[in-house]
Design an enzyme around this catalytic site. Structure first.
Site, PDB file in Angstrom:
ATOM      1  N   LYS A 254     107.432-107.883  39.548  1.00 28.65           N
ATOM      2  CA  LYS A 254     106.398-108.424  38.659  1.00 28.65           C
ATOM      3  C   LYS A 254     105.985-109.824  39.108  1.00 28.65           C
ATOM      4  O   LYS A 254     104.806-110.182  39.055  1.00 28.65           O
ATOM      5  CB  LYS A 254     106.920-108.478  37.216  1.00 28.65           C
ATOM      6  CG  LYS A 254     107.237-107.122  36.618  1.00 28.65           C
ATOM      7  CD  LYS A 254     105.993-106.386  36.182  1.00 28.65           C
ATOM      8  CE  LYS A 254     106.367-105.100  35.464  1.00 28.65           C
ATOM      9  NZ  LYS A 254     105.221-104.405  34.892  1.00 28.65           N
TER      10      LYS A 254
ATOM     11  N   LYS B 215     103.032 -97.100  31.571  1.00 30.13           N
ATOM     12  CA  LYS B 215     101.955 -97.225  30.592  1.00 30.13           C
ATOM     13  C   LYS B 215     101.298 -98.598  30.653  1.00 30.13           C
ATOM     14  O   LYS B 215     100.221 -98.796  30.086  1.00 30.13           O
ATOM     15  CB  LYS B 215     102.472 -96.964  29.180  1.00 30.13           C
ATOM     16  CG  LYS B 215     103.531 -97.928  28.686  1.00 30.13           C
ATOM     17  CD  LYS B 215     103.976 -97.561  27.275  1.00 30.13           C
ATOM     18  CE  LYS B 215     105.033 -98.520  26.745  1.00 30.13           C
ATOM     19  NZ  LYS B 215     106.286 -98.460  27.515  1.00 30.13           N
TER      20      LYS B 215
ATOM     21  N   LYS C  98     106.125 -97.109  40.297  1.00 29.89           N
ATOM     22  CA  LYS C  98     106.526 -96.159  39.264  1.00 29.89           C
ATOM     23  C   LYS C  98     105.389 -95.928  38.266  1.00 29.89           C
ATOM     24  O   LYS C  98     104.541 -96.798  38.055  1.00 29.89           O
ATOM     25  CB  LYS C  98     107.777 -96.634  38.546  1.00 29.89           C
ATOM     26  CG  LYS C  98     107.549 -97.795  37.585  1.00 29.89           C
ATOM     27  CD  LYS C  98     108.774 -98.005  36.715  1.00 29.89           C
ATOM     28  CE  LYS C  98     108.499 -99.053  35.633  1.00 29.89           C
ATOM     29  NZ  LYS C  98     109.598 -99.195  34.683  1.00 29.89           N
TER      30      LYS C  98
END
Length: 232
Positions: free
Chosen positions: A13, A100, A97
């Site tokens: 991230k 959502k 991956k």
């Protein structure tokens, strides 16, 4: 802090955000996950492969706390990780991956997706130019990801899937995969619709669960305070 900053999800991230500082939530998430596991004294935790490091934080915390107080206050949680499709990858980028939180809805299958939407997403899923169905995670990661998805939903191995679709092209396989996904989602969506129409029942389940959770958490905290000497 050092242990948290070495976790794969944090580093990924952080790299994506480039010049911006990563949010505190990304750093604190493994801590909150560990707290939930310990507070309810979970012995087995179903996690994806990407959550393995987070569970290790919980396990090391158990070792440190139990060792410090000289008593087994918390059980050491064991991971439950499926061998097949332990990490489902994005439909648009097989190196990332499925999530959502991805901006593109085309990257994932949502639990409320209709058959038409599922078919459209799978049909547009990234593959390659080879066209046939073979399983090779390193050389054909996008196709391997789709095969893994089919294998889990059809309760078979990736090799079984390859044999089943031998001689067929990628589009034919995608059509079959979309059908399997939708068949799997049908009963889930039916239950979702039923619960969405019965707010009273849902509220009662939530209230009962909250009451049980509060009782369990209170008992755990009493044992923790007793173990560290915070009782009168």
């Amino acid at each position: 802090m050092t242990q948290l900053q070495t976790m794969t999800q944090w580093k990924d991230k952080k790299a994506k955000q480039k010049n911006r500082s990563p949010m505190l939530g990304l750093l604190s998430y493994p801590v909150l996950m560990s707290a939930d596991i310990l507070l309810y004294r979970a012995t087995h935790v179903p996690v994806g492969d990407d959550q393995r490091q987070h569970l290790e934080l919980a396990r090391s915390t158990v070792d440190n706390f139990n060792g410090a107080v000289g008593d087994i206050v918390f059980p050491k949680p064991e991971p439950i990780i499926s061998d097949a499709a332990a990490r489902v990858m994005s439909l648009r980028n097989p190196t990332r991956k499925m999530s959502k939180s991805e901006p593109s809805e085309q990257s994932r299958i949502d639990i409320t997706d209709t058959r038409d939407v599922v078919y459209q997403k799978i049909r547009k899923a990234v593959t390659d130019s080879i066209g046939t169905i073979t399983y090779d995670r390193s050389e054909r990661p996008a196709v391997a990801n789709l095969i893994d998805m089919y294998a889990v939903l059809a309760n078979c191995t990736p090799q079984d899937v390859v044999q089943r679709f031998e001689g067929l092209n990628t589009l034919e396989f995608k059509t079959a995969l979309a059908t399997v996904i939708s068949d799997h989602l049908d009963p889930i969506q039916a239950e979702y619709t039923r619960l969405d129409a019965d707010h009273g029942y849902v509220r009662q389940v939530l209230d009962d669960g909250a009451e049980h959770a509060i009782s369990t958490a209170s008992n755990t905290m009493c044992d923790v305070r007793r173990a560290v000497g915070f009782t009168i």
